[in-house]
Motif scaffolding. Structure first.
Motif, PDB file in Angstrom:
ATOM      1  N   LEU A 103       0.852  -1.208   0.000  1.00 35.54           N
ATOM      2  CA  LEU A 103       0.000   0.000   0.000  1.00 35.54           C
ATOM      3  C   LEU A 103       0.884   1.253   0.000  1.00 35.54           C
ATOM      4  O   LEU A 103       0.611   2.227  -0.710  1.00 35.54           O
ATOM      5  CB  LEU A 103      -0.913   0.022   1.236  1.00 35.54           C
ATOM      6  N   ALA A 104       1.945   1.200   0.804  1.00 34.41           N
ATOM      7  CA  ALA A 104       2.854   2.347   0.892  1.00 34.41           C
ATOM      8  C   ALA A 104       3.587   2.556  -0.430  1.00 34.41           C
ATOM      9  O   ALA A 104       3.812   3.703  -0.854  1.00 34.41           O
ATOM     10  CB  ALA A 104       3.850   2.131   2.030  1.00 34.41           C
ATOM     11  N   MET A 105       3.948   1.460  -1.092  1.00 35.95           N
ATOM     12  CA  MET A 105       4.612   1.589  -2.398  1.00 35.95           C
ATOM     13  C   MET A 105       3.684   2.274  -3.402  1.00 35.95           C
ATOM     14  O   MET A 105       4.096   3.176  -4.129  1.00 35.95           O
ATOM     15  CB  MET A 105       5.018   0.204  -2.927  1.00 35.95           C
ATOM     16  N   ASP A 106       2.429   1.842  -3.431  1.00 34.68           N
ATOM     17  CA  ASP A 106       1.461   2.462  -4.349  1.00 34.68           C
ATOM     18  C   ASP A 106       1.273   3.941  -4.009  1.00 34.68           C
ATOM     19  O   ASP A 106       1.224   4.796  -4.905  1.00 34.68           O
ATOM     20  CB  ASP A 106       0.110   1.745  -4.271  1.00 34.68           C
ATOM     21  N   ALA A 107       1.188   4.224  -2.707  1.00 32.06           N
ATOM     22  CA  ALA A 107       0.960   5.608  -2.277  1.00 32.06           C
ATOM     23  C   ALA A 107       2.145   6.496  -2.658  1.00 32.06           C
ATOM     24  O   ALA A 107       1.965   7.597  -3.199  1.00 32.06           O
ATOM     25  CB  ALA A 107       0.735   5.653  -0.765  1.00 32.06           C
ATOM     26  N   LEU A 108       3.352   6.022  -2.400  1.00 29.95           N
ATOM     27  CA  LEU A 108       4.537   6.839  -2.684  1.00 29.95           C
ATOM     28  C   LEU A 108       4.749   6.990  -4.189  1.00 29.95           C
ATOM     29  O   LEU A 108       5.067   8.082  -4.679  1.00 29.95           O
ATOM     30  CB  LEU A 108       5.769   6.214  -2.008  1.00 29.95           C
ATOM     31  N   SER A 109       4.547   5.895  -4.918  1.00 32.69           N
ATOM     32  CA  SER A 109       4.717   5.951  -6.367  1.00 32.69           C
ATOM     33  C   SER A 109       3.696   6.923  -6.972  1.00 32.69           C
ATOM     34  O   SER A 109       4.029   7.735  -7.847  1.00 32.69           O
ATOM     35  CB  SER A 109       4.546   4.551  -6.957  1.00 32.69           C
ATOM     36  N   GLY A 110       2.458   6.848  -6.509  1.00 34.47           N
ATOM     37  CA  GLY A 110       1.421   7.771  -6.991  1.00 34.47           C
ATOM     38  C   GLY A 110       1.773   9.209  -6.664  1.00 34.47           C
ATOM     39  O   GLY A 110       1.617  10.107  -7.495  1.00 34.47           O
ATOM     40  N   TYR A 111       2.276   9.420  -5.469  1.00 32.54           N
ATOM     41  CA  TYR A 111       2.672  10.779  -5.062  1.00 32.54           C
ATOM     42  C   TYR A 111       3.786  11.298  -5.974  1.00 32.54           C
ATOM     43  O   TYR A 111       3.741  12.438  -6.438  1.00 32.54           O
ATOM     44  CB  TYR A 111       3.142  10.767  -3.602  1.00 32.54           C
TER      45      TYR A 111
END
Ligand code: DQA
Length: 149
Positions: free
Chosen positions: A134-142
């Motif tokens: 979830l954190a990977m998706d969040a950071l990548s999206g950011y």
């Protein structure tokens, strides 16, 4: 390609056997393997590190400057104590996500204090091992959105 550093602090090397009723039964090597698989799926590069030592974590954050585009940090108990980790994150000026497997807000009062929350984009907690992807998706999206600005 975006490069994400996933950094794990003290006692997280014991995941799997450490208080499984709180942290689950998944080990850190299993989490790393899952993160590497997920990195391929979403097309990002990933580095994965763990240390029980505050100074080593600080060195890893310094080293991320120029080598990573963002940091996912599960600082373990140092979250609740470390001004030095706060300063390290503020110094490198890279977007970071604060991560915890457990819901720190639903536990002891001292876990509700975070020295790093002020210098991160956001926090993910309470989703167990799946919080890592979830954190990977969040950071990548950011990072992708930031490129558009
Ligand atoms: C933790 C929560 C911290 O309070 C604790 O000290 C840890 C793990 C978590 O992932 O839930 O070591 O960061």
């Amino acid at each position: 390609m975006q490069r994400l550093l996933i950094l794990n602090g003290p006692n997280l090397n014991l995941l799997g056997t450490r208080q499984p009723e709180v942290y689950g039964s998944v080990t850190l090597p299993m989490i790393e393997e899952n993160c590497r698989k997920h990195a391929q799926e979403i097309g990002v590069g990933v580095a994965f590190e763990q240390s029980n030592h505050e100074g080593v974590l600080i060195d890893a954050i310094h080293n991320a400057k120029g080598n990573a585009d963002g940091i996912i940090l599960n600082a373990g108990a140092y979250t609740h104590t470390s001004v030095a980790l706060h300063d390290a994150l503020a110094s490198v000026d890279l977007p970071a996500v604060e991560l915890h497997l457990s819901n720190v807000h639903a536990r002891e009062e001292f876990r509700r204090v975070s020295y790093i929350s002020k210098v991160v984009v956001g926090q993910i907690c309470g989703f167990g091992a799946s919080g890592y992807t979830l954190a990977m998706d969040a950071l990548s999206g950011y990072l992708s959105e930031k490129d558009l600005l």
